[in-house]
Design a protein around this motif. Sequence first.
Motif, PDB file in Angstrom:
ATOM      1  N   THR A   7     -10.702  36.387  -4.275  1.00 16.16           N
ATOM      2  CA  THR A   7     -11.269  35.535  -5.319  1.00 16.16           C
ATOM      3  C   THR A   7     -10.565  35.721  -6.650  1.00 16.16           C
ATOM      4  OG1 THR A   7     -12.916  37.182  -5.987  1.00 16.16           O
ATOM      5  CG2 THR A   7     -13.562  35.605  -4.269  1.00 16.16           C
ATOM      6  N   GLU A  74     -22.288  26.490 -10.562  1.00 12.63           N
ATOM      7  CA  GLU A  74     -20.888  26.573 -10.113  1.00 12.63           C
ATOM      8  C   GLU A  74     -19.969  26.667 -11.326  1.00 12.63           C
ATOM      9  OE1 GLU A  74     -17.925  27.012  -7.426  1.00 12.63           O
ATOM     10  OE2 GLU A  74     -19.844  26.312  -6.633  1.00 12.63           O
ATOM     11  N   GLU A  78     -17.501  29.797 -12.347  1.00 18.16           N
ATOM     12  CA  GLU A  78     -16.062  29.586 -12.553  1.00 18.16           C
ATOM     13  C   GLU A  78     -15.638  30.067 -13.935  1.00 18.16           C
ATOM     14  OE1 GLU A  78     -15.429  25.422 -11.742  1.00 18.16           O
ATOM     15  OE2 GLU A  78     -15.705  25.710  -9.579  1.00 18.16           O
ATOM     16  N   ASP A  82     -13.020  33.101 -14.746  1.00 10.05           N
ATOM     17  CA  ASP A  82     -11.844  32.872 -15.592  1.00 10.05           C
ATOM     18  C   ASP A  82     -11.781  33.878 -16.739  1.00 10.05           C
ATOM     19  OD1 ASP A  82     -11.158  30.737 -13.980  1.00 10.05           O
ATOM     20  OD2 ASP A  82     -11.834  29.194 -15.390  1.00 10.05           O
TER      21      ASP A  82
END
Length: 184
Positions: A7, A74, A78, A82
Amino acid sequence: MSDSDGTGRKRPNILVTGTPGVGKTATASLIAETMGLKHINVGEVISQHKCYDGYDDALDTHILDEDKLLDLMEGIFEECADEGTGIVADYHSCELFPERWFDLILVLRAKTDVLFDRLTERGYVEKKRSDNLEAEIMQVVLDEALESYDVEIVHEVPSNTMEDMESNVERCRLWIEQWIVNNS
């Protein structure tokens, strides 16, 4: 830097789950604060973004719009990935979340007398309180977690006292530190 599951995350994601009243938000908040992770109270996300589709008068609760919630979350996951930040989410249900989101599922459990007092203190109506007590007795959330995630990442822990909460936070701290070592 990439971790072993591909991931690329630098910090783990944890779900703290259990029947309403077991101490999910307090525990998740303390884990996040202790380890510098982002705390997501899923119930607050649902309220803030109106992720519901009506109201159930009998249960005195909103009806969840799962698609809207999952789309919103979601994006949060994300963004945190990041930024290199891990997440500690808390919610009373766990089967709706994708397995790939979490590295550890912490299922908090409480004795029925402790849970009864907590739910009464919250002002739960009789039906809602008895439904939640029955769910705890029948270990509904634990079974849901074991059916929805790899059993290796699901951990059932007591949440009756402040000492239990401190112990759970310490266990998570050690687990997170090991996860970081294993995935760097």
